[in-house]
Structures are given as C-alpha cells and as structure tokens.
Design an enzyme around this catalytic site. Structure first.
Site, mmCIF file in Angstrom:
data_model
loop_
_atom_site.group_PDB
_atom_site.id
_atom_site.type_symbol
_atom_site.label_atom_id
_atom_site.label_comp_id
_atom_site.label_asym_id
_atom_site.label_seq_id
_atom_site.Cartn_x
_atom_site.Cartn_y
_atom_site.Cartn_z
ATOM 1 N N ASP A 1 -23.075 41.084 -15.908
ATOM 2 C CA ASP A 1 -23.036 40.935 -17.371
ATOM 3 C C ASP A 1 -23.411 42.089 -18.263
ATOM 4 O OD1 ASP A 1 -22.625 38.288 -16.968
ATOM 5 O OD2 ASP A 1 -24.982 37.711 -16.869
ATOM 6 N N TYR B 1 -31.539 41.526 -6.556
ATOM 7 C CA TYR B 1 -31.644 41.683 -7.965
ATOM 8 C C TYR B 1 -33.436 41.896 -8.309
ATOM 9 C CZ TYR B 1 -27.213 39.735 -8.692
ATOM 10 O OH TYR B 1 -25.783 39.402 -8.363
ATOM 11 N N ASP C 1 -30.294 33.549 -21.082
ATOM 12 C CA ASP C 1 -30.725 34.860 -21.213
ATOM 13 C C ASP C 1 -30.989 35.483 -22.559
ATOM 14 O OD1 ASP C 1 -28.474 35.584 -22.239
ATOM 15 O OD2 ASP C 1 -27.421 36.306 -20.571
ATOM 16 N N ARG D 1 -29.645 33.969 -13.880
ATOM 17 C CA ARG D 1 -30.132 33.229 -15.181
ATOM 18 C C ARG D 1 -30.454 31.780 -15.088
ATOM 19 N NH1 ARG D 1 -25.048 33.903 -18.465
ATOM 20 N NH2 ARG D 1 -24.179 34.164 -16.392
#
Length: 298
Positions: A40, A68, A82, A181
């Site tokens: 993203d 992550y 988000d 997310r």
C-alpha cells in the site's frame, strides 16, 4: 545486454508499487519489470522486482511467507482499516483505559495460527474483474469472502497509551495473502473498541530481507541478484550437465532423473552457473516447468 535478475527495493512511504516499477523502468532502461506482491502507499519496506527474463521467477516468489513490523491503534475504526481512511467509530476513553494486557494477549492468540480472515474492502482483490478498492472508492458495496491464512507469529514488542488510544508495535510472520490491516481491525473488534493500522513495514519475503534492499532514490545503482541465486534460494537447486541443460531447453525429459530431486519444483543450473529453468518430477523423469533464455548471463 539488458541486465537480468531480481531487484530488492526498500519502498518509501507515499509511493504505490506501480510508482516503484515505473521508477525502476526509467533507471534500468527497460519496460520489462514486474513485482511480486504490492505494498500500500502508506506502507514501506521490501518490494521484490523482476527485471527482464527474471520476471518469470516472480510466480515462485509471490506466494512466499512474509514478515511485517506494524503499529496498531486501538480505540478507533476507519473505513480502510488504516490511517489513510476516514474515521467511522471511536470508543470512549474509559473503555480503552479498561483494556488489560491479558485481554490484548487473548485477542492476539485468537488471531494467531491458521485463521479465517475477511480482507479489507480496499484490498487489491478482484471482484467480477474489478479491484475491490476501485469498487469501494466508487461508492459500490464490496462484500469479500473470508480466506484461510496462517499467522505464525503475532507479537507485541511495545505498548504505549496516548490520548485515549492504545498503540501496539507488533511483528507479524504470516502466509502470503494475509492482510495486516485486517488483523488490526479484528483485534479492535475483539476488544470492543475498534482498531486500525497506523504504520506498516515489510521486512522479509521468503529468504529476502529489506536490509539487503536498495532505496527508491538509488535504483540505477542497484545490483541485481542473479536468477540462479534467486531460484536456488527459493526452490533449491540441482546441477545439470551441458547435455542435460540442452535437452531441458529443448523441452526434452531427463529420463530416470527424478531421484536426484530433493524437492519439486527445483532450479536447474548449468556448469557455467546459469539458470536453465525450473524443473519438476514427471513420474521417474524430470521435465522443465519454466525455461530461461539460453543467452542469459550468470
């Protein structure tokens, strides 16, 4: 000869994955560049690009597990799950203040292991041929099916409470297709206060680490990882003779060679260190599943 290989990029925030591909095309002077999984615009970190013939290897990279680093904010929900989305709900400060570490741990435990996850409505998943995020931005209703994913690690490394929220810095090891997310959203839902992601950084894809990546401002100076090295890292390798390499490139089977493969598919590398292609078992024999151009340098 056009450079061929895999380019590891440390994507900056505010850029789309397509922005990075466009920049790489200009820096390397070729349009034949693709990527193995998007990030993203808000996210930073590792993006794997294939250059020239090495784009053929991306299909073997896109499904690798990933790591992550992220920050989850508990106490507020957004329409994108988000920080780039619009606020949709905010919990009373008193409700957030009552959340204990043991409650958070219980929610994280529920979201660890093999789980069923509904992706965010602004994901890149296609619905009737259109991206979910395009449908959502057009104001159309988006209903996505749940999918099974694996979260091998979901660890809180720091908790801090600010202005009526709880911010959790976390590390997540997960299978391809997992939406961080959605983990933030679902943890907030479990705790009854809502949640969304405020920061996301991808640090690993399979054997590739962001520490070895090049920043988006220096792509023209980046060293490509050779296809043979990449394929061996991802799939393992066997060494073949010049005659076997020629036969594989011509679409012929290697008779009785299946016993030489520890795993399938795997990479076949010729005596010069050049990747012949990806091979797989066919009964007792071995055959190419994907070939690389013969003239490609090591």
């Amino acid at each position: 000869m056009m450079p061929t290989g895999i380019l590891l990029v440390d994507k900056s925030g505010g850029m789309t994955s397509h922005d990075v591909v466009s920049r790489a095309r200009k820096a390397l002077g070729t349009r034949k560049i693709g990527h193995a999984g998007t990030l993203d615009p808000m996210a930073t970190g590792l993006l794997v690009l294939g250059v020239d013939a090495a784009t053929r290897l991306l299909t073997f990279i896109v499904g690798l597990d990933k790591t992550y680093e992220a920050t989850i904010r508990l106490g507020m929900s957004t329409d994108t799950d988000d920080a780039e989305g619009e606020e949709t709900a905010r919990a009373p400060e008193s409700a957030v203040a009552r959340i204990t570490a043991s409650q958070t741990d219980a929610g994280i435990a529920m979201l660890t292991g093999e789980i069923s996850q509904v992706p965010s409505t602004v994901s890149a998943i296609k619905v009737n041929g259109r991206r979910a995020y395009d449908l959502a931005r057009a104001g159309e209703e988006v209903v996505l099916k749940s999918r099974n994913v694996t979260v091998a690690r979901f660890e809180v490394v720091r908790e801090h409470r600010v202005a009526g929220f709880i911010d959790l810095d976390v590390i997540v090891d997960c299978s391809s297709g997992t939406y961080i997310r959605a983990l933030a959203r679902d943890l907030g839902t479990y705790l009854g206060v809502g949640g969304h992601l405020t920061a996301l950084r991808r640090t690993r894809i399979g054997p590739f680490e962001v520490a070895d990546a090049t920043g988006t401002d220096n792509l023209g100076d980046a060293a490509l990882v050779a296809p043979a090295e990449v394929a061996a890292e991802v799939l393992g390798r066997i060494d073949v003779t010049e005659d076997e390499a020629r036969d594989l490139r011509h679409g012929k089977k290697l008779k009785g060679a299946a016993s030489r493969l520890v795993r399938t598919p795997t990479a076949a590398v010729d005596p010069a260190g050049v990747l012949v292609g990806v091979i797989e078992k066919r009964g007792d024999d071995v055959k190419s599943a994907m070939n690389m151009p013969k003239e490609m340098p090591a």
